[in-house]
Scaffold this active site. Sequence first.
Site, PDB file in Angstrom:
ATOM      1  N   HIS A   5       4.634   5.223   3.568  1.00 48.29           N
ATOM      2  CA  HIS A   5       4.707   3.949   4.291  1.00 48.29           C
ATOM      3  C   HIS A   5       6.165   3.494   4.431  1.00 48.29           C
ATOM      4  O   HIS A   5       6.608   3.086   5.489  1.00 48.29           O
ATOM      5  CB  HIS A   5       3.885   2.915   3.509  1.00 48.29           C
ATOM      6  CG  HIS A   5       3.701   1.611   4.212  1.00 48.29           C
ATOM      7  ND1 HIS A   5       3.041   0.560   3.643  1.00 48.29           N
ATOM      8  CD2 HIS A   5       4.111   1.173   5.444  1.00 48.29           C
ATOM      9  CE1 HIS A   5       3.030  -0.469   4.496  1.00 48.29           C
ATOM     10  NE2 HIS A   5       3.672  -0.115   5.590  1.00 48.29           N
ATOM     11  N   TYR A  55      -7.486   1.769   5.567  1.00 46.10           N
ATOM     12  CA  TYR A  55      -7.192   3.189   5.367  1.00 46.10           C
ATOM     13  C   TYR A  55      -8.371   4.086   5.734  1.00 46.10           C
ATOM     14  O   TYR A  55      -9.521   3.659   5.689  1.00 46.10           O
ATOM     15  CB  TYR A  55      -6.838   3.451   3.888  1.00 46.10           C
ATOM     16  CG  TYR A  55      -5.824   2.488   3.333  1.00 46.10           C
ATOM     17  CD1 TYR A  55      -4.487   2.551   3.726  1.00 46.10           C
ATOM     18  CD2 TYR A  55      -6.200   1.509   2.416  1.00 46.10           C
ATOM     19  CE1 TYR A  55      -3.550   1.670   3.216  1.00 46.10           C
ATOM     20  CE2 TYR A  55      -5.268   0.617   1.900  1.00 46.10           C
ATOM     21  CZ  TYR A  55      -3.948   0.702   2.301  1.00 46.10           C
ATOM     22  OH  TYR A  55      -3.021  -0.183   1.792  1.00 46.10           O
ATOM     23  N   HIS A  80      -0.023   5.784   1.214  1.00 47.03           N
ATOM     24  CA  HIS A  80       0.157   4.443   0.652  1.00 47.03           C
ATOM     25  C   HIS A  80      -0.278   4.412  -0.806  1.00 47.03           C
ATOM     26  O   HIS A  80      -1.023   5.283  -1.257  1.00 47.03           O
ATOM     27  CB  HIS A  80      -0.736   3.430   1.385  1.00 47.03           C
ATOM     28  CG  HIS A  80      -0.445   3.279   2.834  1.00 47.03           C
ATOM     29  ND1 HIS A  80       0.352   2.297   3.336  1.00 47.03           N
ATOM     30  CD2 HIS A  80      -0.866   4.015   3.903  1.00 47.03           C
ATOM     31  CE1 HIS A  80       0.423   2.413   4.660  1.00 47.03           C
ATOM     32  NE2 HIS A  80      -0.309   3.454   5.023  1.00 47.03           N
ATOM     33  N   LYS A  82       9.393  -2.036   1.988  1.00 46.12           N
ATOM     34  CA  LYS A  82       8.441  -1.960   0.869  1.00 46.12           C
ATOM     35  C   LYS A  82       8.722  -0.689   0.114  1.00 46.12           C
ATOM     36  O   LYS A  82       9.307   0.245   0.674  1.00 46.12           O
ATOM     37  CB  LYS A  82       7.007  -1.853   1.398  1.00 46.12           C
ATOM     38  CG  LYS A  82       6.434  -3.114   1.977  1.00 46.12           C
ATOM     39  CD  LYS A  82       5.006  -2.842   2.443  1.00 46.12           C
ATOM     40  CE  LYS A  82       4.266  -4.142   2.682  1.00 46.12           C
ATOM     41  NZ  LYS A  82       2.844  -3.936   2.855  1.00 46.12           N
ATOM     42  N   CYS A  88       6.188   1.093  -1.124  1.00 53.73           N
ATOM     43  CA  CYS A  88       4.960   1.870  -0.913  1.00 53.73           C
ATOM     44  C   CYS A  88       5.278   3.243  -0.293  1.00 53.73           C
ATOM     45  O   CYS A  88       5.980   3.299   0.699  1.00 53.73           O
ATOM     46  CB  CYS A  88       4.039   1.075   0.019  1.00 53.73           C
ATOM     47  SG  CYS A  88       2.480   1.904   0.369  1.00 53.73           S
TER      48      CYS A  88
END
Length: 142
Positions: A117, A41, A13, A125, A127
């Site tokens: 991700h 995380y 991420h 997204k 990410c």
Amino acid sequence: MADLGPVRFLTVHCAATPEGRAVSAAEISRWDREKFGQVSYHWVIELNGKAVRTLGEHEKGAHVGKANTGNIGICYVGGVDASGKPKDTRTAAQKKQLATLIRTYQARYPGIVVRGHRDWPGVAKACPSFDVAAWIAAGMPS
Ligand SMILES: [Zn+2]
């Protein structure tokens, strides 16, 4: 804290913080606690390449929708430009540290699936703002 379960995945991420802004791992964990009620995380990699362990090895994170079982989360500080647009802002030190962590998990958990991700199904997204598979295929250069 819920148990992680057998490790099968590692997800990369970004923190979606602006390029060059020295946000600390502690600050990211504080935001996550406020937003999600827990730390998201397992590791946060700061701009200088320092990897900070933010969750225990067997604690379940909160970083990929409903797919957190057996899923290690690593987040690098950065990931967007000054206007908030997705950008691979990783410093050379962050790339080096990310490569070290990925290699460590690959050695510890043979067959572990490493992805970004955005590579998870149904994730709309950018990410982590770079192509994880392509970077790994290239030998994880700094
Ligand atoms: Zn993410």
